[in-house]
Design a protein around this motif. Sequence first.
Motif, PDB file in Angstrom:
ATOM      1  N   HIS A 365     -53.358   5.805  20.567  1.00 45.52           N
ATOM      2  CA  HIS A 365     -53.944   6.903  19.885  1.00 45.52           C
ATOM      3  C   HIS A 365     -55.445   6.842  20.421  1.00 45.52           C
ATOM      4  O   HIS A 365     -56.361   7.730  20.367  1.00 45.52           O
ATOM      5  N   ARG A 366     -56.063   4.994  20.360  1.00 46.66           N
ATOM      6  CA  ARG A 366     -57.486   5.061  21.626  1.00 46.66           C
ATOM      7  C   ARG A 366     -57.505   5.871  22.179  1.00 46.66           C
ATOM      8  O   ARG A 366     -58.689   6.519  22.181  1.00 46.66           O
ATOM      9  N   ARG A 368     -55.615   8.154  23.429  1.00 47.19           N
ATOM     10  CA  ARG A 368     -55.203   9.491  24.073  1.00 47.19           C
ATOM     11  C   ARG A 368     -56.724  10.163  23.474  1.00 47.19           C
ATOM     12  O   ARG A 368     -57.159  11.218  24.472  1.00 47.19           O
ATOM     13  N   GLU A 369     -57.475   9.842  22.343  1.00 47.10           N
ATOM     14  CA  GLU A 369     -58.653  10.109  22.228  1.00 47.10           C
ATOM     15  C   GLU A 369     -60.148   9.717  23.845  1.00 47.10           C
ATOM     16  O   GLU A 369     -60.359  10.727  23.443  1.00 47.10           O
ATOM     17  N   GLY A 372     -59.380  12.366  25.856  1.00 44.98           N
ATOM     18  CA  GLY A 372     -59.931  13.921  25.231  1.00 44.98           C
ATOM     19  C   GLY A 372     -60.906  14.020  25.534  1.00 44.98           C
ATOM     20  O   GLY A 372     -61.464  15.770  26.020  1.00 44.98           O
TER      21      GLY A 372
END
Length: 471
Positions: A365-366, A368-369, A372
């Motif tokens: 998730h880190r 994934r961000e 972004g």
Amino acid sequence: MSTELCRLDAVELARMLRAREVSAREVVGAHLDRIAAVNPAVNAVVTVCAERAMAEAAAADERLASGAGVGPLHGLPIAHKDTHETAGVRTTFGSPVFADHVPERDELIVERMRAAGAITIGKTNVPEFAAGSHTFNPIFGTTRNPYDTAKSAGGSSGGAAAALAAGMHPLADGSDMGGSLRNPASFNNVVGLRPTPGRVPAWPSSLPWETMATAGPMGRTVADAALLLSAIAGPDPRAPGALGEPGSVFAAPLEHDVRGLRVGFSPDFGGALPVEPEVARVVTEAAKTFAGLGCVVEEVRPDLSGADEVFRTLRAWQFHLAFGPLIEAHPGRVKEAVVANAAAGRALSGEDVGRAKEGLAALFHRFREFFGRHDLLLLPVSQLPPFDVGLEYPTEVAGEPMRDYLDWMRSACHVTVTGCPAMSVPGGFTPDGLPVGVQLVAPYGADLALLRHGRAFERATRFAERRPALE
């Protein structure tokens, strides 16, 4: 003509074969001659099946002449990694325990290459059970770097990368848990892609839901790696974690305008890892190349905190499951590093593994961000250039002692646990002429975009065109 065939990119060679400008027998014969000429100096191809390969080449020529359809790898010779089981061909895993092992069936990656028309010419060398990024084992000895035979070819797909660089075959299959496709690609000035987990499914597999290890392609160019990926990617009912897109998506054109691409780069992981100055310089120059292509480039500090614990814990857990019974059945016959890793896995608690799984999710998730805000991350592949072939592993990097054979591989290991696809692309050379790759990392699932970004960099730099002076 024979030597020239061994210098051609796989994409061009495949075109010539389909156009009947050259026969499969000529191509296979040329590469067998090349193995005979240069392999003694490099020790990359450890089993050669010349008679079988020539028979398969003749059958391939007859199939094309009859008007039957042929696959994308028609007539291309490949020596498979010696950890990939290959029907009827000695497959040893670099271990004395399996010194005489001849599988009765192909594992999935070999099955797919052969279905696509590839011709098996042999097997490539590996560290024992693929443990480590330096290729040596007690059966076949050490693989040497074709750019300097006093240096390591990396690993665990070291035989594959060295043979590829030396012209012994035009494509190579490999596998990667902590850098085993990327590290040898960097050391040998070729391309190695660790795809998104599930992109290239594995069968048979006792842990089909696990994402740490994956097979993938190697080539002398990004387009060659994409060609092989098009044949080995795609779902299979025997692999529950496989991604759904067919391999054919990777046959799409790679030419791509990268203007406006948001590139984050870090020559030393924001100071978190020791990196030799020669490697950091290559990464910095690569960032300038992307800027020159019109990309928006900024130096970043990727947050990989916790990655070392996650990687080491899950690796040890899997080594215990994979090798614990084998070590008990064959005491004293398995490499000490494998024994130590398996012992560490045996000592883990359920809480240890659970915490590592939570860390794996947090890293995903880190990143994934992170993606972004960025489209591409540029990093070192390895923390140092190819090292002396006589070492078991580098004991020091940039003045910092290395604890064990995994420590110097953290630049690749830590990227593994993000779940993102990562590729080593030729990035430059040291003043002594040793290859240094750069690691390109893209968002989860963005393998085609990664290949396109790598292709743009490759065309701008042309480092991939430099071949070893090995005759």
